[in-house]
Scaffold this active site. Structure first.
Site, PDB file in Angstrom:
ATOM      1  N   SER A 114       0.799  -1.221   0.000  1.00 54.45           N
ATOM      2  CA  SER A 114       0.000   0.000   0.000  1.00 54.45           C
ATOM      3  C   SER A 114       0.826   1.263   0.000  1.00 54.45           C
ATOM      4  O   SER A 114       0.524   2.227  -0.704  1.00 54.45           O
ATOM      5  CB  SER A 114      -0.918   0.025   1.230  1.00 54.45           C
ATOM      6  OG  SER A 114      -0.156  -0.048   2.424  1.00 54.45           O
ATOM      7  N   CYS A 115       1.911   1.309   0.768  1.00 51.23           N
ATOM      8  CA  CYS A 115       2.593   2.592   0.962  1.00 51.23           C
ATOM      9  C   CYS A 115       3.827   2.756   0.110  1.00 51.23           C
ATOM     10  O   CYS A 115       4.347   3.857  -0.022  1.00 51.23           O
ATOM     11  CB  CYS A 115       2.975   2.782   2.429  1.00 51.23           C
ATOM     12  SG  CYS A 115       4.414   1.816   2.940  1.00 51.23           S
ATOM     13  N   GLY A 116       4.350   1.698  -0.467  1.00 49.20           N
ATOM     14  CA  GLY A 116       5.596   1.837  -1.203  1.00 49.20           C
ATOM     15  C   GLY A 116       6.762   1.952  -0.250  1.00 49.20           C
ATOM     16  O   GLY A 116       6.714   1.475   0.875  1.00 49.20           O
ATOM     17  N   CYS A 118       9.223   3.414   2.411  1.00 48.55           N
ATOM     18  CA  CYS A 118       9.094   4.337   3.530  1.00 48.55           C
ATOM     19  C   CYS A 118      10.480   4.821   3.961  1.00 48.55           C
ATOM     20  O   CYS A 118      11.486   4.189   3.711  1.00 48.55           O
ATOM     21  CB  CYS A 118       8.401   3.653   4.705  1.00 48.55           C
ATOM     22  SG  CYS A 118       6.802   2.952   4.278  1.00 48.55           S
ATOM     23  N   GLU A 220       7.137   7.669  -4.736  1.00 48.98           N
ATOM     24  CA  GLU A 220       8.011   6.544  -5.034  1.00 48.98           C
ATOM     25  C   GLU A 220       7.890   6.094  -6.490  1.00 48.98           C
ATOM     26  O   GLU A 220       8.886   5.681  -7.106  1.00 48.98           O
ATOM     27  CB  GLU A 220       7.756   5.367  -4.086  1.00 48.98           C
ATOM     28  CG  GLU A 220       6.397   4.730  -4.174  1.00 48.98           C
ATOM     29  CD  GLU A 220       5.417   5.332  -3.193  1.00 48.98           C
ATOM     30  OE1 GLU A 220       5.656   6.456  -2.720  1.00 48.98           O
ATOM     31  OE2 GLU A 220       4.396   4.679  -2.898  1.00 48.98           O
TER      32      GLU A 220
END
Length: 276
Positions: A114-116, A118, A220
Site C-alpha cells: 500500500s505505501c511503497g 518508507c 516513489e
C-alpha cells in the site's frame, strides 16, 4: 512458484439474492530480497516475475546500474508448515566491485503493497542518484495517443479481470505501442517488474517511453520512473504534491486524471503535442 490468484468461499449479496460461492482473489505474499545472504528488503507482492521485480527494485533504489552488476540470483529455501518451498526469498550475488548499500545509514527498505518505500531520502538526494538525462529527453507524444493509454492498459490486465484487485503498470512507446505490462497488489511492485524486465534485456535508459499506471502517481513511482530514465509518467488518478515536485525537478512529464477525453499535465508540458 506461488500462485497469482487463490480461491476462497464468500457470501455473495446482490440485492435480494444471497448465496455462498467460491471467489477468486489476488494473492499477496512477502518477498525477501537478500544481497549475498544479508537481508535487504521485504515487499508484499503478487508472486510471479520475481526476478524482474528484484532487478527493477535494485535499479530504482540505486543499488545497481544494470544487469551486469548482478552476478547471479536464485530462490532460497523458505519452507511452509508442510515443508514446501514458498519461493518467497531471493538471494542476489552482486558482481565484483559493486558495493552493497549500508541500510543503517540511509533508510528503511521495508515496503508494503500500500505505501511503497518508507523513510525515503530527500528529493535532492534522489535527483543526484539518477544516472540518466531525463530533462534532455525530447520525446513528444500526441494527446490522442496519451488519451488511448488507459483503455490499452486495462485491456491487457488479465489477472484483474479475474480478481478486480491488482494494480497495473504498462510501458509504452511514444507512439502508443505496448512494450511490457505487469500486475501486482502493489503499484510500486508492478513498476519494478516493468523496469526489471527492461534491465534484464539491457534496454535502460527507457528514453522515449511512457509509464502508465493504474491508480495514483506517488513520490516513489515518480522516483522509480526517474531512476529508469522514463520521461513521461501517466496515471488514471491524482498525483501527490511530492510526486509533482519530484517530477518537476527531475524532468518528468507528469500526467494525472488520465481518463475519458481529458487529463491534467502537472510538469514539463512541452512533451505533449496538442491538436491545432
Amino acid at each position: 512458484m506461488g500462485r497469482v490468484t487463490s480461491r476462497t468461499p464468500v457470501l455473495r449479496i446482490r440485492g435480494p439474492h444471497v448465496a455462498t460461492r467460491p471467489d477468486t482473489v489476488a494473492s499477496e505474499e512477502p518477498l525477501e530480497i537478500r544481497l549475498d545472504g544479508t537481508p535487504l528488503a521485504v515487499t508484499m507482492r503478487t508472486p510471479g516475475d520475481d526476478f524482474d521485480l528484484v532487478h527493477g527494485f535494485l535499479v530504482t533504489e540505486g543499488v545497481i546500474a544494470s544487469a551486469d552488476d548482478v552476478l547471479s540470483l536464485r530462490y532460497c529455501d523458505s519452507v511452509d508448515d508442510a515443508g514446501r518451498n514458498t519461493y518467497n526469498v531471493v538471494d542476489v550475488d552482486l558482481a565484483p566491485g559493486v558495493e552493497a548499500p549500508d541500510t543503517a545509514l540511509d533508510r528503511n527498505f521495508y515496503t508494503t503493497s500500500s505505501c511503497g518505500v518508507c523513510g525515503k531520502a530527500s528529493i535532492d538526494a534522489i535527483r543526484t542518484k539518477t544516472r540518466f538525462d531525463v530533462p534532455g529527453d525530447e520525446t513528444r507524444l500526441t494527446l490522442e495517443t496519451l488519451l488511448a493509454l488507459p483503455d490499452r492498459l486495462r485491456a491487457e490486465q488479465e489477472v484483474f479481470d479475474r480478481t478486480g484487485g491488482l494494480h497495473a503498470a504498462g510501458l509504452f512507446t511514444a507512439e502508443g505501442e505496448l512494450v511490457a505490462l505487469r500486475e501486482d497488489v502493489g503499484r510500486h511492485n508492478a513498476v519494478d517488474k516493468v523496469v526489471g524486465d527492461a534491465v534484464r534485456a539491457g534496454r535502460l535508459p527507457l528514453a522515449g517511453h511512457v509509464l502508465m499506471v493504474s491508480g495514483r502517481s506517488s513520490f516513489e513511482l515518480t522516483q522509480k520512473a526517474a531512476m529508469a530514465g522514463i520521461p513521461v509518467l501517466a496515471a488514471v488518478s491524482a498525483p501527490s504534491s511530492l510526486a509533482v515536485e519530484l517530477a518537476d525537478s527531475t524532468g518528468i512529464t507528469l500526467v494525472g486524471f488520465l481518463r475519458g477525453d481529458g487529463c491534467n499535465v502537472y510538469s514539463h508540458t512541452r512533451r505533449l503535442v496538442l491538436p491545432a
